[in-house]
Scaffold this motif. Structure first.
Motif, PDB file in Angstrom:
ATOM      1  N   SER A 108     -12.329  -2.825  12.936  1.00  0.00           N
ATOM      2  CA  SER A 108     -10.928  -2.400  12.782  1.00  0.00           C
ATOM      3  C   SER A 108     -10.261  -3.258  11.711  1.00  0.00           C
ATOM      4  N   PRO A 109     -10.465  -2.929  10.436  1.00  0.00           N
ATOM      5  CA  PRO A 109      -9.835  -3.715   9.362  1.00  0.00           C
ATOM      6  C   PRO A 109      -8.314  -3.631   9.438  1.00  0.00           C
ATOM      7  N   SER A 110      -7.693  -4.735   9.062  1.00  0.00           N
ATOM      8  CA  SER A 110      -6.237  -4.839   9.151  1.00  0.00           C
ATOM      9  C   SER A 110      -5.684  -5.527   7.907  1.00  0.00           C
ATOM     10  N   LEU A 111      -4.455  -5.198   7.567  1.00  0.00           N
ATOM     11  CA  LEU A 111      -3.756  -5.798   6.426  1.00  0.00           C
ATOM     12  C   LEU A 111      -2.673  -6.778   6.868  1.00  0.00           C
ATOM     13  N   ASP A 112      -2.696  -7.183   8.136  1.00  0.00           N
ATOM     14  CA  ASP A 112      -1.663  -8.088   8.636  1.00  0.00           C
ATOM     15  C   ASP A 112      -1.693  -9.435   7.920  1.00  0.00           C
ATOM     16  N   SER A 113      -2.873  -9.933   7.594  1.00  0.00           N
ATOM     17  CA  SER A 113      -2.967 -11.230   6.907  1.00  0.00           C
ATOM     18  C   SER A 113      -2.335 -11.153   5.523  1.00  0.00           C
ATOM     19  N   PHE A 114      -2.560 -10.063   4.821  1.00  0.00           N
ATOM     20  CA  PHE A 114      -1.954  -9.908   3.500  1.00  0.00           C
ATOM     21  C   PHE A 114      -0.438  -9.754   3.601  1.00  0.00           C
ATOM     22  N   ARG A 115       0.038  -9.110   4.651  1.00  0.00           N
ATOM     23  CA  ARG A 115       1.488  -8.993   4.829  1.00  0.00           C
ATOM     24  C   ARG A 115       2.119 -10.365   5.043  1.00  0.00           C
ATOM     25  N   ARG A 116       1.483 -11.189   5.841  1.00  0.00           N
ATOM     26  CA  ARG A 116       2.029 -12.531   6.062  1.00  0.00           C
ATOM     27  C   ARG A 116       2.027 -13.348   4.767  1.00  0.00           C
TER      28      ARG A 116
END
Length: 339
Positions: A108-116
């Protein structure tokens, strides 16, 4: 009748098919040797050339070549694996990053780290500061190294050999040993020269230019020496001035070497953390991108997703710069090795 028959036979043309091609064998006289006579071999003796002998060496070299290719693939995999793990961790959700059973993939890839990362204050400004510092270092060090390498390679002056040896000695001194003296130098220099003291981007640009020049000059010296002096004399005979020869003839010829040295200058300036931490004390608006990583190191726990995402963002400009100059880089490194 016999003589006429002999003439007709001597002028006869025989078609001998060989696969899809044919060959015309004109028999000029009776008793001539056929065209299939064995050619001479390499040692000058007549005889049929044994094709099996020519295939021995590739068969012998094939296992060694296969071993070399396998070794190269293993080395490439070992080098590329940390980059792969960095990018993978940047797209992993927080639960998978902290898992005690890490997997080399994510479901389940996520872009939360890039948003932070992009939500951090002044992150874009840090990115532009790093880009500005690296760009100025690359351009300034390339131009100064080109002029210095031309002077060292073309002119005869006193202590030239000593100067070349000093270039090599300068590479042996660790940067960490010079950080404290350079701190006081930048502090005193900022009092008389604006824009190059502590808490300024100039305090990052000047040290990187100084540390990039010895390697760049030594490397470009070989490229300048490879240009024949007869070309320079011919340009002067045609009416070219020294500056015209320098920038319109010599500069394009050594441009691959400039690209090769620029890559090293760009990487060292882009990834710098020591000078940015030592010389940028209070003016955080002049911090560079490596300093932005410190935000994700916290007392309650490190944000490894943000660290990996910020590191991935830092890697993109280096990859773009490398792709842009890769052709020139290969020829430049080849010329350096040849020299």
């Amino acid at each position: 009748m016999s003589h006429s028959a002999d003439r007709r036979e001597s002028a006869a043309v025989r078609w001998r098919p060989e696969g899809a091609r044919g060959r015309v064998d004109m028999r000029l006289r009776r008793g001539a040797r056929p065209a299939t006579t064995a050619p001479r071999t390499i040692d000058g003796r007549s005889g049929y050339f044994h094709r099996s002998a020519s295939r021995v060496s590739p068969r012998i070299r094939r296992p060694w070549r296969l071993a070399a290719e396998v070794t190269a693939l293993i080395v490439a995999a070992v080098v590329a694996f940390p980059l792969y793990w960095m990018v993978l961790s940047a797209f992993k959700p927080e639960g998978e990053i902290q898992s005690t059973e890490p997997r080399p993939w994510t479901g389940s890839p996520s872009l939360d780290s890039f948003r932070r990362v992009f939500q951090q204050e002044d992150f874009g400004r840090y990115f532009l500061n790093s880009l500005f510092v690296a760009g100025v270092v690359v351009i300034a060090s390339a131009l100064i190294a080109f002029l210095a390498a031309t002077a060292v390679a073309r002119f005869r002056f006193r202590f030239r050999t000593t100067l070349l040896v000093m270039f090599l000695v300068a590479q042996m001194v660790p940067i960490e040993a010079l950080t404290i003296p350079m701190f006081f130098l930048m502090r005193d220099l900022g009092e008389s020269v604006p824009g190059v003291g502590l808490n300024t981007l100039g305090s990052l640009i000047l040290p990187h230019i100084a540390f990039s020049l010895p390697f760049a000059i030594w490397m470009l010296r070989g490229f300048v020496k490879a240009v024949p002096e007869a070309l320079e004399e011919a340009a002067y005979l045609d009416g070219a001035s020294r500056s015209r020869f320098l920038w319109q003839i010599l500069f394009p010829l050594v441009f691959p070497g400039l690209v090769a040295t620029s890559v090293f200058s760009f990487i060292s300036a882009w990834n710098d953390f020591l000078f940015a931490k030592s010389f940028i004390i209070s003016a955080t608006e002049n911090s560079t991108l490596p300093m932005a990583l410190l935000v994700f190191f916290k007392d309650e726990g490190n944000d490894w997703g943000g660290i990996m995402a910020a590191s991935t963002v830092m890697t993109i400009p280096v990859l773009v710069f490398f792709v842009f100059v890769q052709r020139r880089l290969v020829s430049g490194l080849g010329g350096a090795v040849k020299d």
